[in-house]
Design an enzyme around this catalytic site. Structure first.
Site, PDB file in Angstrom:
ATOM      1  N   LYS A  61      82.922  31.089  92.854  1.00  0.00           N
ATOM      2  CA  LYS A  61      83.235  32.422  93.351  1.00  0.00           C
ATOM      3  C   LYS A  61      82.480  33.456  92.521  1.00  0.00           C
ATOM      4  CE  LYS A  61      87.273  35.416  94.179  1.00  0.00           C
ATOM      5  NZ  LYS A  61      88.756  35.508  94.049  1.00  0.00           N
ATOM      6  N   SER A 136      91.045  36.704  98.168  1.00  0.00           N
ATOM      7  CA  SER A 136      89.690  37.194  98.049  1.00  0.00           C
ATOM      8  C   SER A 136      88.637  36.087  98.008  1.00  0.00           C
ATOM      9  CB  SER A 136      89.559  38.046  96.789  1.00  0.00           C
ATOM     10  OG  SER A 136      89.848  37.263  95.624  1.00  0.00           O
ATOM     11  N   SER A 160      94.712  34.490  95.852  1.00  0.00           N
ATOM     12  CA  SER A 160      93.329  34.434  96.325  1.00  0.00           C
ATOM     13  C   SER A 160      92.684  33.056  96.294  1.00  0.00           C
ATOM     14  CB  SER A 160      92.463  35.417  95.533  1.00  0.00           C
ATOM     15  OG  SER A 160      92.860  36.742  95.807  1.00  0.00           O
TER      16      SER A 160
END
Length: 467
Positions: A61, A136, A160
């Protein structure tokens, strides 16, 4: 031919160890998959040609600092930022021989539940590209689901990792707070942020957690971690499973989601678990408002470093103060601005005790309420997300509706507890996630239970449109 849609990381490692494929061949297969599907799904923001390793490929990420590789946190203010050091988790992945494929899309500074807040456009759900992959960490979840990476790392503040894993049909772990180093992670809310694995199955999740977890001298909040056990059990005998009424009957849980979760709870009993009802009334009622005071307050403090002076975007102006104002106006999107203003207000003189201070007291209450439940049960279960993946744009103009996507994941996060999301079925042709939450440092229990349920459910993780 390597089928990246079905190949697990454990299987990929076995192929490499037997010499059936080389590291270069494995990377080439995933790069081909990325070239085929990434334009549609927008999972990756930055691709890496090679990092010298030849092990199992991995995606990170884009809030995880990587030496020499652009790290944007999904924001224009860091569009050209290239770290000069590796985060601890990136370093541990390298030390384990994992080869970096690239950096995945994220809501800006990990603030969001759909990746629609990314400055580089939303990622799309491989099961239905008209829908969100969650957030996210939607880029990481979508990449694993679509076979663009065998596994990935995400970060979880309010949900997330767990929520996008649920929406994309993956297995996602939000570890116990402090078991994985935050050194080199672009900070959102420091008392909540935690890095964790996103994988196709539970065994892969345990493998990757074993690589990244443990004490780190660069992060004083980290702790020693019990040895990670690869799960093999096919039953839940001896486990006490609690079903919190408030989490499973919360307003907004879609009927199809509730039905799939009920079937999974019934399966727990069939597999030998002792299943009983429990209560978390205050945690569910106050978890969301408590989170949206503490997280923005910490974000306000953490994002103050983006001033155009040290790194990232700088918009020229006649003086320092105007330069800072112009830089932040141009670099931050609407959601970071919204949370910075809310957090700054909550921390301001005259309001600190009334808002941030009171929220911390409520957080202590949430911790104690969970602790009381774990005096009676080994783990608790609920849906991970109240709904399946929703259409892109449906909640973009309604921040409160977007915040509600994390209603079920936030309470345990506020308590610093580990949570594992596994797919438990379909509703409307889209994945439903089952959330398993344990006491602190109980990751092995979650892996054992998740593995047994995973085998019994038999969920096909490959999106139907890609089969």
């Amino acid at each position: 031919m390597i089928d990246t849609l079905r190949l697990t990381a454990e299987e990929a490692r076995a192929l490499l160890e037997r010499g059936d494929v080389s590291g270069a061949e494995l990377r080439a297969a995933y790069r081909e998959a990325i070239e085929t599907r990434n334009e549609e799904l927008n999972c990756f923001l930055t691709l890496v040609d090679g990092d010298g390793n030849d092990g199992v490929p991995i995606a990170l990420k884009d809030v995880i600092s990587t030496k020499g590789v652009r790290t944007t946190a999904g924001s224009k203010i860091l569009e050209d930022y290239v770290p000069v050091f590796d985060s601890t988790v990136a370093d541990r992945c390298k030390a384990a021989g994992l080869q970096l494929l690239g950096k995945t899309n994220t809501d800006e500074f990990a603030m969001g539940s759909s990746t629609e807040n990314s400055a580089y456009g939303p990622s799309r759900n491989p099961w239905d590209p008209t829908r969100v992959p969650g957030g996210s960490g939607g880029g990481s979840a979508a990449a694993v689901s679509a076979g663009l990476a065998p596994w990935a790392l995400g970060s979880d503040t309010g949900g997330s990792i767990k929520q996008p894993s649920a929406l994309c049909g993956n297995v996602g772990l939000r570890p116990t707070y402090g078991t994985v180093s935050r050194y080199g992670i672009v900070a959102f809310a420091s008392s909540l942020d935690q890095v964790g694995p996103v994988t196709k199955n539970v065994r892969d999740n345990a493998l990757l957690y074993g690589i990244i977890s443990g004490r780190d001298d660069c992060d004083s909040t980290t702790v020693e971690v019990p040895p990670v056990e690869l799960p093999e059990a096919e039953d839940l005998k001896g486990l006490r499973v609690g079903v919190p009424k408030e989490l499973n009957e919360a307003e907004g849980i879609a009927p199809g989601v509730a039905e799939a979760v009920r079937r999974a709870i019934d399966l727990c009993a069939e597999l030998g678990a002792e299943v009983g009802e429990c209560e978390l009334p205050r945690s569910v009622e106050y978890g969301l408002p408590c989170y949206y005071l503490i997280a923005p307050a910490e974000a306000s403090s953490n994002l103050a470093r983006y001033d155009g002076v040290r790194y990232g975007l700088r918009v020229p102006a006649d003086n320092y103060y105007e330069m800072v104002a112009r830089t932040r106006d141009a670099g931050f999107g609407d959601e970071p601005k919204r949370r910075i203003m809310l957090g700054t207000y909550a921390l301001s003189a005259g309001y600190y005790e009334a808002f941030y201070g009171k929220a911390q007291q409520v957080r202590t209450m949430i911790i104690r309420e969970h602790a009381a439940v774990f005096d009676r049960f080994d783990l608790i279960v609920s849906a991970t997300s109240p709904t399946v993946a929703f259409p892109i744009g449906e909640r973009a103009d309604d921040p409160l509706a977007m915040y509600a996507a994390d209603l079920l994941t936030i309470p345990s996060n506020m308590a610093g507890l580990p949570g594992l999301s596994i797919p438990c079925g379909l509703s409307e042709g889209l994945p439903v996630g089952l959330q398993l939450v344990g006491r602190q440092l109980a990751e092995n229990t979650l892996f054992r239970a998740g593995h047994a349920l995973e085998r019994a459910i038999g969920f096909d993780t490959v999106p139907e449109r890609l089969r």
